[in-house]
Design a protein around this motif. Structure first.
Motif, PDB file in Angstrom:
ATOM      1  N   ASP A 107     -16.714  17.556  29.191  1.00  0.00           N
ATOM      2  CA  ASP A 107     -15.228  17.558  28.984  1.00  0.00           C
ATOM      3  C   ASP A 107     -14.549  18.949  30.002  1.00  0.00           C
ATOM      4  O   ASP A 107     -13.084  19.072  30.307  1.00  0.00           O
ATOM      5  CB  ASP A 107     -16.004  19.078  27.776  1.00  0.00           C
ATOM      6  CG  ASP A 107     -15.812  17.778  26.631  1.00  0.00           C
ATOM      7  OD1 ASP A 107     -15.911  16.844  27.301  1.00  0.00           O
ATOM      8  OD2 ASP A 107     -16.396  18.468  25.571  1.00  0.00           O
ATOM      9  N   GLN A 108     -15.447  19.692  30.164  1.00  0.00           N
ATOM     10  CA  GLN A 108     -15.063  20.883  31.893  1.00  0.00           C
ATOM     11  C   GLN A 108     -14.384  20.512  33.467  1.00  0.00           C
ATOM     12  O   GLN A 108     -12.957  20.817  33.390  1.00  0.00           O
ATOM     13  CB  GLN A 108     -15.828  21.655  32.110  1.00  0.00           C
ATOM     14  CG  GLN A 108     -16.922  23.076  30.652  1.00  0.00           C
ATOM     15  CD  GLN A 108     -17.942  23.083  31.615  1.00  0.00           C
ATOM     16  OE1 GLN A 108     -18.357  23.135  32.710  1.00  0.00           O
ATOM     17  NE2 GLN A 108     -18.197  24.680  30.579  1.00  0.00           N
ATOM     18  N   GLN A 141     -21.113  19.237  27.161  1.00  0.00           N
ATOM     19  CA  GLN A 141     -19.968  19.865  27.889  1.00  0.00           C
ATOM     20  C   GLN A 141     -19.539  20.212  29.574  1.00  0.00           C
ATOM     21  O   GLN A 141     -18.762  20.766  29.856  1.00  0.00           O
ATOM     22  CB  GLN A 141     -20.959  21.231  27.360  1.00  0.00           C
ATOM     23  CG  GLN A 141     -19.931  22.678  27.924  1.00  0.00           C
ATOM     24  CD  GLN A 141     -21.072  23.812  28.122  1.00  0.00           C
ATOM     25  OE1 GLN A 141     -22.616  23.655  27.128  1.00  0.00           O
ATOM     26  NE2 GLN A 141     -20.412  24.683  27.700  1.00  0.00           N
ATOM     27  N   THR A 187     -25.779  19.494  26.590  1.00  0.00           N
ATOM     28  CA  THR A 187     -24.982  20.464  28.172  1.00  0.00           C
ATOM     29  C   THR A 187     -24.287  18.989  28.940  1.00  0.00           C
ATOM     30  O   THR A 187     -23.640  19.671  29.411  1.00  0.00           O
ATOM     31  CB  THR A 187     -26.457  20.221  28.886  1.00  0.00           C
ATOM     32  OG1 THR A 187     -26.923  21.757  28.167  1.00  0.00           O
ATOM     33  CG2 THR A 187     -25.640  21.200  29.955  1.00  0.00           C
TER      34      THR A 187
END
Length: 317
Positions: free
Chosen positions: A300-301, A297, A294
Motif C-alpha cells: 500500500d505504501q 501495508q 505487514t
C-alpha cells in the motif's frame, strides 16, 4: 517519382502492394450521423473512418464523464447494445490503452486500434455516446487521470477524422500520391502531436513512402522488434540510439527509449518488492497473520491503483 517509374510497376501490382496503406488514407465513410450529408463535400478528403464534414460534430474538451447524456444511453447499456446485440456481438474490445504509468499515457498504436473499432459502430451509436463509453471503460481500467488522458487523445483523433484535405487520394493518379502523403503527415502531426501521430501512423507512412520510392518496406514487426532491447555487444547506448533514430525516425526512437526506461523502472520496483516481501517472510518475530498484514501495508505504501493490482498479480500475492 517520375511517371516512367510508376508505369514500370504496373497499376495492378502497385495497387496490391499499397492496398492497406491506401485504405488508411481514404477508406469508405461510415454511416452518416443525423444531420450529416451522406457524401463528403466537394474538395474534402476522407481519412480512416472519417466522420465527414468538419463542423457537424464538434470535439468536446477532455473529461472522464461516465453518466449518460440527457436522453442517451448509459455506457453500460451502449456496451451491451454493441457487444451483445450489435455489430460487435461476440467480439472483444480491440487494441489496448497503451503504457500508463499513473501520470502519463505513452503513445501506442494499440489505442488507435481501440478507437477504430468503436468508430466502426457509427450509425448504431453516436460520437458523444462512444466518448462516454470510452471514458467509462478507461476509468475502470486506469482510474480518473488515465481516463482523462485517453479522452484527450480521442478528441484529437475524432477531430482528425473530420479533417478536410486539399489533395484527394485518387487511385488513378499515382503521380499525386506523394502530395497526399505529405499533407496527411503534416495534418496528423498538427492535430495529434508528433509522438501520437508517429505511434498511430508511422509504420503505414513509412511503408507507403518506401513503395513510392520503389523499395520494399520493412514489416511492422521488423520495424519494432529489430530495435528492442539493449545495445548489441560492442555498441554503446548512444550509438544504438542513433541507429534507431536513423531506422525509425526521431519520434519513434525517442518513444521506444522512453518505454524502455519505464519498463526498467517497473522491473526495479518489482525487484525491490520481492526483496521486501522475502525479508518480511523471514522475520521470526512475526506470526503468519502479521506477515500478511505487514506485506499488504508495504504494498500500500509503494504501489497505488492499477499498479498495486498488477504488482500483486506478478508477485503472486
Amino acid at each position: 517519382m517520375t511517371g516512367q517509374r510508376i508505369g514500370a510497376w504496373g497499376a495492378a501490382a502497385l495497387g496490391v502492394a499499397v492496398a492497406v496503406v491506401i485504405l488508411a488514407l481514404r477508406p469508405s465513410p461510415p454511416p452518416a450521423l443525423p444531420g450529416q450529408a451522406t457524401t463528403p463535400p466537394q474538395g474534402s478528403g476522407w481519412s480512416l473512418l472519417a466522420l465527414g464534414g468538419g463542423a457537424d460534430a464538434p470535439v468536446r474538451p477532455a473529461a472522464a464523464d461516465t453518466a449518460a447524456p440527457a436522453g442517451g444511453r448509459s455506457p453500460e447499456q451502449l456496451h451491451d447494445d454493441l457487444f451483445t446485440d450489435g455489430s460487435l456481438r461476440g467480439a472483444a474490445l480491440d487494441g489496448g490503452w497503451g503504457p500508463w504509468d499513473g501520470q502519463r499515457l505513452l503513445p501506442s498504436r494499440d489505442l488507435r486500434r481501440r478507437f477504430d473499432q468503436l468508430l466502426t459502430t457509427l450509425g448504431e451509436s453516436q460520437t458523444h455516446e462512444l466518448r462516454t463509453l470510452l471514458g467509462w471503460l478507461a476509468r475502470r481500467d486506469l482510474g480518473p487521470q488515465g481516463a482523462d488522458a485517453v479522452l484527450s487523445v480521442w478528441d484529437r483523433y475524432v477531430q482528425l477524422q473530420q479533417q478536410r484535405y486539399q489533395h484527394e487520394m485518387d487511385l488513378q493518379r499515382p503521380d499525386q500520391w506523394p502530395q497526399v502523403l505529405q499533407e496527411r503527415q503534416r495534418v496528423r502531426r498538427d492535430v495529434l502531436g508528433a509522438p501520437w501521430a508517429e505511434a498511430f501512423y508511422g509504420a503505414e507512412e513509412r511503408a507507403f513512402s518506401q513503395r513510392l520510392q520503389g523499395t520494399p518496406p520493412a514489416t511492422e514487426a521488423q520495424t519494432t522488434t529489430d530495435w528492442l532491447g539493449p545495445p548489441p555487444a560492442g555498441v554503446s547506448a548512444a550509438a544504438w540510439q542513433r541507429q534507431r533514430v536513423n531506422a525509425l525516425g526521431a519520434e519513434a526512437a525517442e518513444r521506444l527509449l522512453e518505454e524502455e526506461r519505464l519498463q526498467a523502472e517497473w522491473t526495479a520496483r518489482l525487484d525491490n518488492a520481492r526483496l521486501a516481501i522475502e525479508r518480511i517472510a523471514r522475520a521470526p518475530e512475526l506470526s503468519p497473520q502479521q506477515r500478511q498484514a505487514t506485506t499488504q501495508q508495504w504494498l500500500d505504501q509503494h504501489f497505488q491503483g492499477t499498479d498495486k493490482l498488477r504488482a500483486s498479480a506478478l508477485l503472486g500475492l
